[in-house]
Write an enzyme that holds these catalytic residues in place. Structure first.
Site, PDB file in Angstrom:
ATOM      1  N   CYS A   1       5.716  -0.654   8.567  1.00 35.16           N
ATOM      2  CA  CYS A   1       4.472  -0.224   7.883  1.00 35.16           C
ATOM      3  C   CYS A   1       3.980   1.026   8.482  1.00 35.16           C
ATOM      4  CB  CYS A   1       3.500  -1.249   7.346  1.00 35.16           C
ATOM      5  SG  CYS A   1       2.123  -0.773   6.298  1.00 35.16           S
TER       6      CYS A   1
ATOM      7  N   CYS B   1      -1.275   2.659   7.305  1.00 32.86           N
ATOM      8  CA  CYS B   1      -2.460   3.168   7.912  1.00 32.86           C
ATOM      9  C   CYS B   1      -2.222   4.003   9.335  1.00 32.86           C
ATOM     10  CB  CYS B   1      -3.238   1.961   8.749  1.00 32.86           C
ATOM     11  SG  CYS B   1      -2.483   1.082  10.158  1.00 32.86           S
TER      12      CYS B   1
ATOM     13  N   CYS C   1       3.238  -2.225  12.514  1.00 32.73           N
ATOM     14  CA  CYS C   1       3.408  -3.583  11.947  1.00 32.73           C
ATOM     15  C   CYS C   1       4.706  -3.696  11.358  1.00 32.73           C
ATOM     16  CB  CYS C   1       2.252  -4.209  10.734  1.00 32.73           C
ATOM     17  SG  CYS C   1       0.763  -4.145  11.400  1.00 32.73           S
TER      18      CYS C   1
ATOM     19  N   CYS D   1      -1.767  -6.133   6.465  1.00 34.42           N
ATOM     20  CA  CYS D   1      -3.258  -5.817   5.924  1.00 34.42           C
ATOM     21  C   CYS D   1      -3.283  -5.386   4.487  1.00 34.42           C
ATOM     22  CB  CYS D   1      -4.020  -4.995   6.801  1.00 34.42           C
ATOM     23  SG  CYS D   1      -3.471  -3.090   6.571  1.00 34.42           S
TER      24      CYS D   1
ATOM     25  N   LYS E   1      -4.017  -2.575   3.275  1.00 28.05           N
ATOM     26  CA  LYS E   1      -3.271  -1.255   3.095  1.00 28.05           C
ATOM     27  C   LYS E   1      -1.806  -1.356   3.082  1.00 28.05           C
ATOM     28  CE  LYS E   1      -5.514   0.027   6.921  1.00 28.05           C
ATOM     29  NZ  LYS E   1      -6.557  -0.956   6.988  1.00 28.05           N
TER      30      LYS E   1
END
Length: 964
Positions: free
Chosen positions: A51, A54, A59, A87, A89
């Site tokens: 990911c 952010c 992650c 998360c 996001k």
């Protein structure tokens, strides 16, 4: 409050049922992974990736794809960096991927800057040609330094625009965000030992110490799950910050200091632990710091110097120091042999920084005794190889070569004297903290060695003393035995054996090294003499001074900056947002790559669509101390004509006739494929292949257990990643050792110690002494605007503001147009203590003005007992996609419009983004434009979204297939 029917569960369900759009998978994405490891069930593919929602923590994810479109994203439970964490996001990344307002095609403006741009679609060829023409005109008229880069975190870490400056001959090709985000920590670390602020929380810690951050929300440096697990399992936990963080309420000790006083608190901690408790690591202080080196105040630092060019850093450092050297006491002596008083034999001896040997040592013998710890090995320090006891205290008379007798003091003694100035009582009054809290925190953390590192982050960089404020906790961690130990401050795990791989996305074999004279012209170099050296450190330290650049755009002095290139950059993040906006509006030429019609790029001349991270292949290495290594996989085909910006920037350079790849075996690195020498202009695949070749080349030294990674090419790497998941670099490289300085793994020449002028952990910074005399030991600095430094201002602006709290659903300025995230944080807020609110006649939910001497903005009051009376905390990064171009209402609620861009760290130039003075008062029809308490667009009166059931949010739901 009303609720929009757009919860996580209903969004995922709707995304699958409505077949949210894109076409067939691209080569190297799902199609390439369909066989073997990519699981298929009813044509649903499960693809392992990372990911970038952010842009900080890496992650690991599973991306679920059906018929060429993403239908779900979940956490990869095997990822060592995140343990299955994902998360909001990351979960909402599909809403960004398929957002109806995503940029899809290259555009050019047709209206003057400052108005609605009047974008019209052009071809990529036209966009590339326009970029080459615009930048060439700037070079021809003003020279290469007239070109500036503007870079954000970037969803894919391309750094293409950042490296653009190197190729066009501009020293201003830096990541401006780095000046206020991790840059000061990298810089203070580099001049002390190495960038070491990251911690290896995966190892577990006895004392969880979080300072100026809330990682459990931000996923910054360490992931949410890893952070929470470490806190829960720790013996004690300490949280430091003026606002009660999420884990702060769970902490054993919360140090709620006044914003901008982190430096004083850190020095007081050191004073208690070192001077009162005497619980520091004495062997480390004597053997591995410059604490035993003797300081002679009578020495003239201009009378001697040597030029240090640290490995992998092209900018020479002229070291001028009052530390006693062999050249001071002996004719023909070396200026790199530092004198030490040997208490055991009551005599002078020396440490040779050129060889990293003590007097009498024939060669350094690496220690062999070590103990297994998790996936790594803790190396034991056997002590000195020579019969010596370096003095850390006292004063000694020594004779110089000119016959003078002078007094010489170990720098550790001077360090102890400096920190003694901040006793607990003085510090408590200064920081607005109960003295017992400071003492308890020091006693818990200092009661024994190796209890865990310190997660210290952005807040320490934002109060006008960035370098000193971030050096202090690094020193605190090191002296308590937590530097490069399990759970300690290890720095970026990949820093030496995957060195500069991120940068190699943009320049596959490393940036061309600019001439030091050109580098010295960097914007701000006249005010901050270490800026040219900071640019050679790497990572977030690549930056110029934004305040200086803004001045140069507006005034043309000392030379003009007239053009700019940006990749997901924003005028919000450094300096004063209003002045930056006016400066960028006046540029002759601006070429930008973005996902959205965000405010800053509405000032561009050419705007091109950047690819989303789910559409791009890329290497992924955890930026911090968790040692994760893997891939970001292109899971779907890019939307419209969106492209990864790095290859497009390469094409601009090609159009300008500037070479990119090496053209001969002599100029190519040893691992360069010979068949590529005739291929001067890379495509996206080749850039990725080079990154892999570079990283695997760097990992040819096997790890402590004899393992190593090998990949044939990029496709082989991705396939192995699908099968294995994240690799733990501790298993496959020397990263697997703790206390790597004992083994020569922290320097490029293999010597023990660190990449500093002395090879030591520099409590006394020879670099700061040389370029900022008086700063070589810790310095506490009151914020330039505060109740004490500007009491007259405090009378009119009686509130101290801190900013930057991470909202779980946003990453800085991102996510405001995604329904799932915006409905959970629908409008900008600030937190205020109920007592202060009552005094000001403010109630929960009131729109209020926050005003500084530079400007004012409106936000909603959120009454919160977790912040002290007289202090507020404000959201940052706000703009309103629902409002029209060009500004999209950024000026209505963006807190950086209040910043004093002249209030800067005297060493790095980092802007004071928090810890300054404001006044707060209720917004009323009488004091608001056109009587509108709720902010509205200046252009047409459109109000911002303030309720989660606003139909404009529903209009932003992901596109259906027929809408693509």
């Amino acid at each position: 409050m009303k609720q929009l029917n757009c919860t996580r569960r209903t969004f995922v369900k709707a995304a699958a049922v409505s077949s949210v759009a894109l076409g067939a998978a691209s080569a190297g994405a799902p199609a390439a992974l369909a066989e073997g490891t990519a699981e298929t069930t009813s044509s649903v593919q499960k693809i392992r990736s990372h990911c970038r929602a952010c842009g900080k923590m890496e992650c690991g994810t599973w991306v679920w794809v059906q018929d060429g479109r993403v239908i779900d994203i979940t956490g990869d439970e095997s990822a060592i960096t995140s343990r299955g964490n994902l998360c909001a996001k990351g979960k909402s990344a599909m809403q960004a991927l398929y957002h109806p307002d995503r940029l899809r095609y290259p555009m050019k403006r047709t209206n003057p800057k400052g108005e609605d741009p009047g974008w019209v679609r052009i071809s990529w060829d036209e966009a590339i040609e326009a970029g080459a023409k615009g930048f060439q005109e700037s070079i021809d008229k003003y020279g290469g330094p007239s070109i500036k880069s503007l870079h954000g975190t970037s969803r894919i870490t391309s750094y293409g625009s950042m490296m653009f400056g190197y190729y066009v001959g501009s020293p201003n090709g830096g990541c401006t965000a780095g000046q206020v985000c991790k840059g000061p920590r990298c810089e203070s670390g580099a001049m002390t030992c190495f960038p070491a602020h990251w911690t290896s929380l995966n190892d577990g810690v006895e004392v969880f110490f979080q300072w100026g951050t809330n990682q459990e929300v931000s996923n910054y440096d360490n992931a949410n799950r890893v952070t929470v697990d470490a806190q829960v399992n720790a013996r004690k936990s300490i949280c430091v910050g003026p606002r009660l963080q999420n884990l702060g309420k769970e902490a054993d000790i919360w140090v709620n200091l006044r914003p901008g006083t982190d430096d004083a608190f850190g020095v007081a901690m050191l004073n208690v632990i070192v001077n009162e408790m005497k619980s520091y690591d004495e062997l480390f202080a004597k053997k591995w710091t410059d604490g035993p080196f003797l300081h002679v105040a009578d020495l003239d630092p201009s009378g001697f110097e040597w030029t240090a060019v640290l490995e992998n850093q092209s900018y020479p450092l002229n070291i001028r120091t009052q530390l006693l050297k062999e050249s001071d006491v002996k004719e023909g002596g070396s200026p790199q042999r530092f004198m030490v008083w040997d208490k055991k034999h009551d005599r002078l001896t020396y440490f040779d920084a050129e060889t990293a040997l003590w007097e009498g040592e024939g060669e350094y013998v690496k220690p062999t005794k070590m103990t297994k710890h998790g996936e790594g090995y803790l190396v034991e320090d056997p002590g000195f190889q020579v019969d010596i006891d370096p003095a850390l205290d006292g004063t000694y008379e020594v004779q110089l070569k000119d016959g003078r007798t002078v007094k010489a003091t170990p720098t550790f003694q001077e360090f102890c004297d400096r920190i003694a100035e901040w006793d607990v009582e003085k510090t408590a009054e200064h920081c607005w903290v109960d003295p017992s809290v400071i003492r308890e925190a020091a006693q818990e953390y200092g009661c024994k060695l190796m209890q865990g590192g310190i997660q210290y982050q952005l807040a320490l960089e934002h109060a006008g003393n960035a370098i000193q404020a971030t050096r202090i906790p690094l020193i605190l961690s090191a002296l308590t035995g937590n530097l490069d130990t399990p759970g300690g401050n290890r720095g970026g795990e990949s820093v030496h054996y995957l060195y500069n791989v991120f940068i190699n996305y943009a320049t596959p074999f490393g940036a061309p090294q600019q001439d030091p004279e050109l580098r010295a012209k960097v914007a701000g170099g006249d005010k901050f003499p270490l800026l040219p050296w900071f640019q050679t450190i790497g990572g977030a330290a690549f930056h110029h001074d934004q305040t200086s650049a803004t001045e140069m755009i507006l005034t043309g002095k000392p030379y003009p900056i007239r053009s700019m290139i940006s990749s997901t950059g924003t005028h919000h993040h450094s300096g004063n947002a209003t002045r930056n906006w006016e400066a960028f509006k006046s540029l002759d030429f601006y070429w930008a790559a973005e996902l959205w019609h965000a405010p800053t790029v509405e000032l561009a001349d050419i705007l091109v669509p950047a690819a989303h991270f789910l559409e791009v292949d890329n290497l992924r290495i955890s930026q911090g101390g968790e040692s994760g290594f893997g891939a970001q996989v292109a899971c779907v085909k890019p939307l419209g004509e969106a492209r990864w910006d790095t290859p497009q920037i390469i094409q601009i350079l090609k159009n300008m006739g500037i070479p990119w790849w090496p053209t001969s075996a002599e100029t190519a690195p040893p691992f360069w494929p010979k068949e590529w020498l005739d291929t001067q202009w890379p495509d996206e695949q080749q850039v990725n292949e080079l990154a892999i070749l570079h990283s695997t080349h760097g990992m040819q030294i096997p790890g402590p257990d004899g393992d190593k990674l090998e990949f044939k090419d990029w496709d082989d790497f991705k396939q192995q990643y699908q099968e294995h998941g994240q690799w733990d670099l501790r298993k496959v490289s020397p990263i697997g050792y703790y206390r790597r300085h004992l083994l020569g793994y922290m320097r490029h020449d293999g010597l023990p110690g660190w990449e500093t002028p002395t090879t030591k952990f520099e409590l006394w910074s020879t670099i700061l002494e040389s370029y900022h005399p008086g700063e070589q030991l810790p310095v506490v600095r009151e914020p330039q605007e505060s109740p004490y430094s500007t009491p007259d201002v405090y009378e009119e602006y009686p509130i101290v503001i801190t900013t930057g709290r991470r909202i779980p659903v946003f990453f800085h300025s991102e996510g405001r147009q995604q329904p799932y995230t915006r409905e959970q944080a629908v409008a900008p807020t600030f937190q205020i203590n109920p007592e202060t609110a009552a005094d000001l006649g403010i109630e929960q939910g009131d729109w209020c003005w926050i005003e500084s001497r530079r400007g004012k903005v409106r936000l909603i009051a959120d009454l919160f007992y977790g912040i002290a009376p007289g202090v507020i905390e404000s959201d940052h990064g706000w703009w309103f996609p629902e409002l029209p171009a060009p500004s999209h209402g950024w000026e209505l609620s963006n807190i950086n419009a209040l910043v004093d861009d002249q209030a800067q760290c005297p060493i790095s130039g980092a802007t004071t983004l928090r810890g300054y003075l404001v006044k707060v008062y209720k917004a009323t029809p009488e004091n608001c434009p056109d009587g509108n308490v709720i902010p509205c667009a200046q252009e047409d009166g459109t109000p911002i979204i303030v309720e989660p059931d606003d139909p404009r949010l529903k209009a932003w739901m992901p596109m259906k297939p027929e809408e693509v």
